[in-house]
Design an enzyme around this catalytic site. Structure first.
Site, mmCIF file in Angstrom:
data_model
loop_
_atom_site.group_PDB
_atom_site.id
_atom_site.type_symbol
_atom_site.label_atom_id
_atom_site.label_comp_id
_atom_site.label_asym_id
_atom_site.label_seq_id
_atom_site.Cartn_x
_atom_site.Cartn_y
_atom_site.Cartn_z
ATOM 1 N N ARG A 201 17.915 16.355 -10.466
ATOM 2 C CA ARG A 201 18.465 17.659 -10.840
ATOM 3 C C ARG A 201 18.044 18.681 -9.788
ATOM 4 N NH1 ARG A 201 20.660 17.486 -15.841
ATOM 5 N NH2 ARG A 201 19.932 15.877 -17.289
ATOM 6 N N ASP A 227 28.787 19.440 -15.134
ATOM 7 C CA ASP A 227 29.287 20.766 -14.782
ATOM 8 C C ASP A 227 28.425 21.446 -13.728
ATOM 9 O OD1 ASP A 227 27.176 21.058 -16.512
ATOM 10 O OD2 ASP A 227 28.140 22.563 -17.780
ATOM 11 N N GLY A 228 27.090 21.267 -13.808
ATOM 12 C CA GLY A 228 26.222 21.848 -12.785
ATOM 13 C C GLY A 228 26.478 21.230 -11.419
ATOM 14 N N THR A 255 29.744 13.413 -17.787
ATOM 15 C CA THR A 255 28.883 13.925 -18.847
ATOM 16 C C THR A 255 29.027 13.023 -20.049
ATOM 17 O OG1 THR A 255 28.511 15.711 -20.439
ATOM 18 C CG2 THR A 255 30.700 15.577 -19.476
ATOM 19 N N ASP A 257 28.130 13.694 -22.942
ATOM 20 C CA ASP A 257 28.402 14.509 -24.126
ATOM 21 C C ASP A 257 29.877 14.843 -24.305
ATOM 22 O OD1 ASP A 257 25.709 14.551 -24.605
ATOM 23 O OD2 ASP A 257 25.379 16.552 -23.782
ATOM 24 N N GLY A 301 23.769 15.285 -27.373
ATOM 25 C CA GLY A 301 24.713 16.349 -27.684
ATOM 26 C C GLY A 301 24.010 17.690 -27.603
ATOM 27 N N ARG A 302 23.773 18.124 -26.362
ATOM 28 C CA ARG A 302 23.010 19.351 -26.132
ATOM 29 C C ARG A 302 23.747 20.574 -26.682
ATOM 30 N NH1 ARG A 302 19.120 21.392 -22.789
ATOM 31 N NH2 ARG A 302 18.657 19.298 -22.035
ATOM 32 N N TYR A 413 17.812 8.212 -25.018
ATOM 33 C CA TYR A 413 17.850 7.676 -23.668
ATOM 34 C C TYR A 413 18.301 6.219 -23.619
ATOM 35 C CZ TYR A 413 15.690 12.039 -22.470
ATOM 36 O OH TYR A 413 15.458 13.375 -22.313
#
Length: 507
Positions: A201, A227-228, A255, A257, A301-302, A413
């Site tokens: 990251r 997206d980042g 992603t 999610d 699911g952040r 995870y």
């Protein structure tokens, strides 16, 4: 400078009428009719073409928009025995994909995206291509499949031999960490979870990244991430365009999610839902094997609860599903505790599915947590699964005469680390090949994905402008409530706010 542009679509050809004062200051690209001088182009974002009957094409950049007189050559697929027999294999230049397919009788045709696929002319010769692939952000099923299919697609379809793997995410560009990728190297990586390139990251230094791309002679960049990561890809593209480099930047959205907008779904999502079934089945077995058993499963699911929602719908053994988009409360009439007690009295057992981002506001109030972020800028979440497990146990031990047996399963995870299933592997193949076709055709600054079942090239800004979320006033959430028989936990105020959110998303 003020000007007016009117566009029309006639006989499948996009035509653009530009006022004479604009023609004096900018060039007109004969390939597609778009303005091609860099100074004005920077002010023409997004790249829009409109036509008859309300047709709107939100196009993606092309290298010829900022580099003049680029030579083209015949697509080598024309001579490939595997593809030469396919009728109409090449995509017509004017083919587009509708963003919305449900329309009213008199409504305009609406927004479209350029259809993905091979073109008859390409802007790179096979022996000139030096491509690179990078994976960023969290793990996801299917990452290795995408890597494999980009390498094999470049090699087998376009006879490209030089493909580099950037090791360790964005910082790998300027850490000089690369490996050579060939079909032999990637032959069986789709059978493994994770990514053979490693990931990280953050680490985004645009100048260093583009300097390294330029120094290495790389002219095709394939960026796989969420997206980042796609925001970073957009910045890299802008710097490449500013320098006038003949480099195609292609994004593959990732992603687990499923929270990326516009596209039908993200790769790895089907695998995640399938793996979630195993945990839900285990929780159901545990709950039904003991008196007043509760099986609690925490899923990823952040900010978006799609995995939890679809896994619940697929299972039919879940009594309650809690997601970030749907507020809930614990105590009092209509609260979660009351519902749990009701279900245990009725059935003698219960299964609860909770997404990691659900109930964070309740947890923050309880633990007085601070807003901390990871290297990607994501808010660090508290473990809502452990917290709500303890709250349920405390409630029934102190305030109720009912003894419960709660089993907590955290699958977070484990879902991320598995290889893609059959459905995701096919999907990843199509994503990778569409990205390769787009780069070879000279398109750049785009991400690829299915829109209403057809793969399309989508501008970066549409992918990163907002997150795709479950709409709790939509039919799918109503189907879930019907399946579980759980209360909505919504007040009148919550319904009004959800309706406002839905209207904004549909604007």
């Amino acid at each position: 400078m003020e000007s007016t542009m009117s566009n029309s679509v006639s006989n499948g050809v996009v035509a653009e009428i530009i006022t004479s004062d604009v023609k004096k200051k900018v060039g007109l690209n004969p390939r597609n009719g778009f303005v091609s001088m860099g100074g004005l182009l920077n002010n023409l974002k997004p790249k829009i073409v409109s036509g008859d009957f309300g047709y709107i094409l939100e196009d993606v950049p092309h290298m010829s928009d900022y580099i003049h007189h680029l030579p083209t050559s015949t697509n080598p697929l024309q001579y490939n025995p595997a593809y030469s027999v396919v009728k109409q294999y090449f995509v017509d230049h004017d083919d587009s994909v509708a963003e919305k397919i449900v329309v009213h009788k008199n409504s305009p045709r609406g927004m479209h995206f350029r259809r993905a696929g091979p073109r008859q002319r390409v802007y790179f010769k096979s022996d000139e291509v030096r491509a690179c692939i990078v994976t960023c952000g969290g793990l996801c099923p299917g990452l290795n499949t995408v890597i494999r299919e980009i390498v094999c697609g470049l090699h087998h379809m376009y006879d490209v031999k030089a493909v580099l793997g950037i090791v360790g995410g964005y910082r790998g560009f300027y850490s000089k960490n690369t490996i050579s990728l060939t079909p032999k190297v990637v032959n069986d990586i789709h059978k493994r979870g994770g990514t053979i390139l490693g990931t990280s990251r953050g680490g985004h230094d645009t100048k260093k990244i583009v300097d390294n791309i330029e120094d290495r002679g790389i002219n095709q960049v394939y960026i796989i991430g969420g997206d980042g990561t796609q925001k970073g890809a957009a910045v890299i593209f802008e710097e490449i365009r500013r320098r006038g480099l003949k480099v195609a930047v292609s994004g593959i959205p990732k992603t687990i999610d499923n929270d990326i907008p516009v596209i039908d779904k993200s790769f790895g999502f089907d695998t995640a839902v399938e793996e979630a079934q195993r945990a839900i089945n285990a929780a159901h077995v545990e709950a039904t094997s003991i008196e007043n058993g509760i099986g609690l499963v925490k899923l990823m699911g952040r900010n978006s609860g799609f995995i939890a929602m679809y896994a619940t719908l697929a299972s039919r053994d879940v009594d309650c599903c809690l997601i970030p988009e749907s507020p809930f409360y614990l105590e009092g009439p209509g609260g979660l505790f009351e519902y749990i007690e009701k279900r245990l009295k009725e059935n003698g057992h219960m299964v609860i599915v909770i997404a990691e981002g659900a109930g964070q506001e309740l947890l923050s109030e309880s633990l007085h947590s601070t807003d901390q972020q990871d290297a990607s800028g994501n808010k660090l979440l508290q473990d809502v699964g452990l917290w709500i497990s303890q709250r349920i146990k405390d409630h029934f031990s102190k305030r109720s005469k009912m003894a419960i047996n709660l089993k907590y399963i955290d699958l977070m995870y484990m879902i991320r680390a598995v290889p893609g299933n059959a459905s995701d592997n096919v999907y990843c193949t199509l994503l990778a090949q569409s990205a390769v076709h787009g780069a070879m055709a000279g398109y750049t600054g785009f991400t690829v994905g299915p829109v209403n079942g057809r793969h399309a090239y989508i501008p970066f800004h549409r992918i990163i402008e907002k997150q795709h979320k479950v709409v709790i006033t939509d039919r799918m959430w109503a189907r879930l409530l019907s399946s579980t028989n759980q209360p909505s936990f919504l007040s009148t105020k919550d319904v009004i706010e959800a309706g406002k959110t839905e209207n904004l998303l549909n604007c």
